[in-house]
Design a protein around this motif. Structure first.
Motif, PDB file in Angstrom:
ATOM      1  N   GLY A  47       5.698  -1.212   6.205  1.00 15.43           N
ATOM      2  CA  GLY A  47       4.542  -0.733   5.452  1.00 15.43           C
ATOM      3  C   GLY A  47       3.231  -1.308   5.971  1.00 15.43           C
ATOM      4  O   GLY A  47       3.062  -1.535   7.166  1.00 15.43           O
ATOM      5  N   THR A  48       2.316  -1.555   5.028  1.00 18.07           N
ATOM      6  CA  THR A  48       0.965  -1.993   5.368  1.00 18.07           C
ATOM      7  C   THR A  48       0.498  -3.074   4.406  1.00 18.07           C
ATOM      8  O   THR A  48       0.665  -2.948   3.196  1.00 18.07           O
ATOM      9  CB  THR A  48      -0.023  -0.811   5.282  1.00 18.07           C
ATOM     10  OG1 THR A  48       0.427   0.230   6.148  1.00 18.07           O
ATOM     11  CG2 THR A  48      -1.435  -1.215   5.647  1.00 18.07           C
ATOM     12  N   ARG A  49      -0.115  -4.103   4.956  1.00 21.31           N
ATOM     13  CA  ARG A  49      -0.833  -5.081   4.129  1.00 21.31           C
ATOM     14  C   ARG A  49      -2.278  -4.591   4.042  1.00 21.31           C
ATOM     15  O   ARG A  49      -2.927  -4.339   5.060  1.00 21.31           O
ATOM     16  CB  ARG A  49      -0.783  -6.484   4.745  1.00 21.31           C
ATOM     17  CG  ARG A  49      -1.624  -7.499   3.933  1.00 21.31           C
ATOM     18  CD  ARG A  49      -1.430  -8.921   4.385  1.00 21.31           C
ATOM     19  NE  ARG A  49      -0.058  -9.313   4.071  1.00 21.31           N
ATOM     20  CZ  ARG A  49       0.879  -9.587   4.983  1.00 21.31           C
ATOM     21  NH1 ARG A  49       0.602  -9.518   6.258  1.00 21.31           N
ATOM     22  NH2 ARG A  49       2.092  -9.935   4.614  1.00 21.31           N
ATOM     23  N   VAL A  50      -2.758  -4.441   2.826  1.00 21.34           N
ATOM     24  CA  VAL A  50      -4.112  -3.971   2.564  1.00 21.34           C
ATOM     25  C   VAL A  50      -4.930  -5.173   2.110  1.00 21.34           C
ATOM     26  O   VAL A  50      -4.564  -5.846   1.143  1.00 21.34           O
ATOM     27  CB  VAL A  50      -4.126  -2.885   1.461  1.00 21.34           C
ATOM     28  CG1 VAL A  50      -5.549  -2.417   1.191  1.00 21.34           C
ATOM     29  CG2 VAL A  50      -3.228  -1.716   1.844  1.00 21.34           C
TER      30      VAL A  50
ATOM     31  N   GLU B 175     -14.938  -4.047   2.852  1.00 20.53           N
ATOM     32  CA  GLU B 175     -14.088  -3.774   3.996  1.00 20.53           C
ATOM     33  C   GLU B 175     -12.638  -3.687   3.545  1.00 20.53           C
ATOM     34  O   GLU B 175     -12.152  -4.541   2.818  1.00 20.53           O
ATOM     35  CB  GLU B 175     -14.215  -4.880   5.052  1.00 20.53           C
ATOM     36  CG  GLU B 175     -13.326  -4.628   6.257  1.00 20.53           C
ATOM     37  CD  GLU B 175     -13.501  -5.680   7.323  1.00 20.53           C
ATOM     38  OE1 GLU B 175     -14.068  -5.336   8.375  1.00 20.53           O
ATOM     39  OE2 GLU B 175     -13.079  -6.834   7.092  1.00 20.53           O
ATOM     40  N   TRP B 176     -11.960  -2.645   4.001  1.00 18.24           N
ATOM     41  CA  TRP B 176     -10.522  -2.456   3.794  1.00 18.24           C
ATOM     42  C   TRP B 176      -9.861  -2.655   5.150  1.00 18.24           C
ATOM     43  O   TRP B 176     -10.077  -1.860   6.070  1.00 18.24           O
ATOM     44  CB  TRP B 176     -10.240  -1.044   3.267  1.00 18.24           C
ATOM     45  CG  TRP B 176     -10.829  -0.801   1.915  1.00 18.24           C
ATOM     46  CD1 TRP B 176     -12.141  -0.559   1.614  1.00 18.24           C
ATOM     47  CD2 TRP B 176     -10.129  -0.763   0.672  1.00 18.24           C
ATOM     48  NE1 TRP B 176     -12.294  -0.372   0.266  1.00 18.24           N
ATOM     49  CE2 TRP B 176     -11.066  -0.491  -0.338  1.00 18.24           C
ATOM     50  CE3 TRP B 176      -8.784  -0.926   0.320  1.00 18.24           C
ATOM     51  CZ2 TRP B 176     -10.718  -0.389  -1.674  1.00 18.24           C
ATOM     52  CZ3 TRP B 176      -8.434  -0.810  -1.017  1.00 18.24           C
ATOM     53  CH2 TRP B 176      -9.395  -0.552  -2.000  1.00 18.24           C
ATOM     54  N   ARG B 177      -9.099  -3.730   5.294  1.00 16.18           N
ATOM     55  CA  ARG B 177      -8.368  -4.035   6.535  1.00 16.18           C
ATOM     56  C   ARG B 177      -6.903  -3.677   6.337  1.00 16.18           C
ATOM     57  O   ARG B 177      -6.303  -4.009   5.312  1.00 16.18           O
ATOM     58  CB  ARG B 177      -8.445  -5.520   6.860  1.00 16.18           C
ATOM     59  CG  ARG B 177      -9.692  -5.930   7.532  1.00 16.18           C
ATOM     60  CD  ARG B 177      -9.606  -5.656   9.004  1.00 16.18           C
ATOM     61  NE  ARG B 177     -10.816  -6.143   9.641  1.00 16.18           N
ATOM     62  CZ  ARG B 177     -11.025  -6.097  10.905  1.00 16.18           C
ATOM     63  NH1 ARG B 177     -10.130  -5.600  11.722  1.00 16.18           N
ATOM     64  NH2 ARG B 177     -12.141  -6.530  11.414  1.00 16.18           N
ATOM     65  N   LEU B 178      -6.339  -3.020   7.314  1.00 15.48           N
ATOM     66  CA  LEU B 178      -4.951  -2.577   7.250  1.00 15.48           C
ATOM     67  C   LEU B 178      -4.183  -3.203   8.402  1.00 15.48           C
ATOM     68  O   LEU B 178      -4.584  -3.065   9.555  1.00 15.48           O
ATOM     69  CB  LEU B 178      -4.889  -1.052   7.348  1.00 15.48           C
ATOM     70  CG  LEU B 178      -5.820  -0.285   6.395  1.00 15.48           C
ATOM     71  CD1 LEU B 178      -5.796   1.196   6.713  1.00 15.48           C
ATOM     72  CD2 LEU B 178      -5.438  -0.548   4.958  1.00 15.48           C
ATOM     73  N   THR B 179      -3.089  -3.894   8.084  1.00 12.08           N
ATOM     74  CA  THR B 179      -2.251  -4.468   9.130  1.00 12.08           C
ATOM     75  C   THR B 179      -0.800  -4.129   8.833  1.00 12.08           C
ATOM     76  O   THR B 179      -0.385  -4.101   7.667  1.00 12.08           O
ATOM     77  CB  THR B 179      -2.423  -5.999   9.224  1.00 12.08           C
ATOM     78  OG1 THR B 179      -2.186  -6.575   7.942  1.00 12.08           O
ATOM     79  CG2 THR B 179      -3.815  -6.378   9.690  1.00 12.08           C
ATOM     80  N   PRO B 180      -0.026  -3.867   9.873  1.00  9.44           N
ATOM     81  CA  PRO B 180       1.390  -3.582   9.664  1.00  9.44           C
ATOM     82  C   PRO B 180       2.067  -4.762   8.960  1.00  9.44           C
ATOM     83  O   PRO B 180       1.782  -5.920   9.253  1.00  9.44           O
ATOM     84  CB  PRO B 180       1.936  -3.392  11.079  1.00  9.44           C
ATOM     85  CG  PRO B 180       0.740  -3.039  11.908  1.00  9.44           C
ATOM     86  CD  PRO B 180      -0.407  -3.783  11.289  1.00  9.44           C
ATOM     87  N   ALA B 181       2.945  -4.435   8.021  1.00 11.10           N
ATOM     88  CA  ALA B 181       3.719  -5.446   7.286  1.00 11.10           C
ATOM     89  C   ALA B 181       5.127  -4.894   7.121  1.00 11.10           C
ATOM     90  O   ALA B 181       5.359  -4.057   6.246  1.00 11.10           O
ATOM     91  CB  ALA B 181       3.075  -5.740   5.932  1.00 11.10           C
TER      92      ALA B 181
ATOM     93  N   GLU C  55       0.440  -5.046  -0.694  1.00 16.44           N
ATOM     94  CA  GLU C  55       1.180  -4.268   0.296  1.00 16.44           C
ATOM     95  C   GLU C  55       1.605  -2.923  -0.265  1.00 16.44           C
ATOM     96  O   GLU C  55       1.845  -2.791  -1.467  1.00 16.44           O
ATOM     97  CB  GLU C  55       2.397  -5.049   0.795  1.00 16.44           C
ATOM     98  CG  GLU C  55       1.992  -6.252   1.613  1.00 16.44           C
ATOM     99  CD  GLU C  55       3.153  -6.963   2.270  1.00 16.44           C
ATOM    100  OE1 GLU C  55       4.281  -6.418   2.285  1.00 16.44           O
ATOM    101  OE2 GLU C  55       2.920  -8.064   2.789  1.00 16.44           O
ATOM    102  N   VAL C  56       1.675  -1.954   0.639  1.00 18.07           N
ATOM    103  CA  VAL C  56       2.174  -0.617   0.321  1.00 18.07           C
ATOM    104  C   VAL C  56       3.274  -0.278   1.319  1.00 18.07           C
ATOM    105  O   VAL C  56       3.366  -0.890   2.381  1.00 18.07           O
ATOM    106  CB  VAL C  56       1.062   0.460   0.354  1.00 18.07           C
ATOM    107  CG1 VAL C  56       0.011   0.205  -0.715  1.00 18.07           C
ATOM    108  CG2 VAL C  56       0.408   0.539   1.720  1.00 18.07           C
ATOM    109  N   ARG C  57       4.075   0.717   0.966  1.00 19.60           N
ATOM    110  CA  ARG C  57       5.179   1.128   1.844  1.00 19.60           C
ATOM    111  C   ARG C  57       4.741   2.051   2.966  1.00 19.60           C
ATOM    112  O   ARG C  57       5.417   2.167   3.978  1.00 19.60           O
ATOM    113  CB  ARG C  57       6.273   1.803   1.014  1.00 19.60           C
ATOM    114  CG  ARG C  57       6.937   0.843   0.030  1.00 19.60           C
ATOM    115  CD  ARG C  57       7.794   1.587  -0.951  1.00 19.60           C
ATOM    116  NE  ARG C  57       6.888   2.344  -1.828  1.00 19.60           N
ATOM    117  CZ  ARG C  57       7.270   3.241  -2.703  1.00 19.60           C
ATOM    118  NH1 ARG C  57       8.545   3.542  -2.838  1.00 19.60           N
ATOM    119  NH2 ARG C  57       6.395   3.850  -3.460  1.00 19.60           N
TER     120      ARG C  57
END
Length: 159
Positions: free
Chosen positions: A113-116, A104-110, A25-27
């Protein structure tokens, strides 16, 4: 010498003989992370230290990526969905062993931030698949370090 790999489509992400999946995860918001992945290809070496050089090709429809150790990859972008996913296929590799590669790089809101999620889908010789399985912990460390670096680079910035 470049070796041509088998041309695969998006469904290979599920059907590949070998799939390595890593998450962190990133902010920053998904749109911000997406821009770092897809729009700032040349910036990859500043956060993904396994990448020594990267540049877009074919007016952004492809990429050329150089990996630490001398491997050169020529890739085609298969999916570029802003804020959601960035997927590319390796068309040519300077390394023997792989027969087909898709990342594949999937990005979902967490939270804020974002779950990568990075999926590395592969087919290749038995020795190549064995080496990837053996190298899984190192790939996981490299991914987590890259995401930490990306998080610092983006400063948890909002979109």
């Amino acid at each position: 010498m470049a070796r041509r790999l088998r041309s695969v489509d998006l469904d290979f992400i599920e059907s590949a003989p070998l799939r390595l999946v890593f998450t962190a995860e990133v902010r920053a918001h998904p749109e911000t992370v997406y821009r770092a992945l897809a729009d700032d290809v040349a910036g990859w070496p500043s956060w993904f230290t396994s990448v020594t050089a990267a540049r877009p090709t074919e007016d952004g429809a492809g990429r050329e990526v150089r990996i630490r150790g001398g491997t050169v990859l020529r890739e085609s972008i298969l999916a570029a969905d802003p804020g959601e996913r960035y997927t590319y296929r390796v068309d040519e590799s300077s390394t023997p062993g792989p027969k087909a590669l898709l990342e594949e790089w999937r990005l979902t809101p967490a939270g804020t931030g974002t779950r990568v999620r990075w999926t590395f889908a592969a087919d290749g010789s038995a020795a190549f698949r064995f080496a990837l399985r053996l190298g899984r912990p190192g790939m996981g460390r490299a991914f987590r370090e890259a995401v930490r670096n990306l998080d610092r680079r983006l400063g948890g910035a909002a979109a």
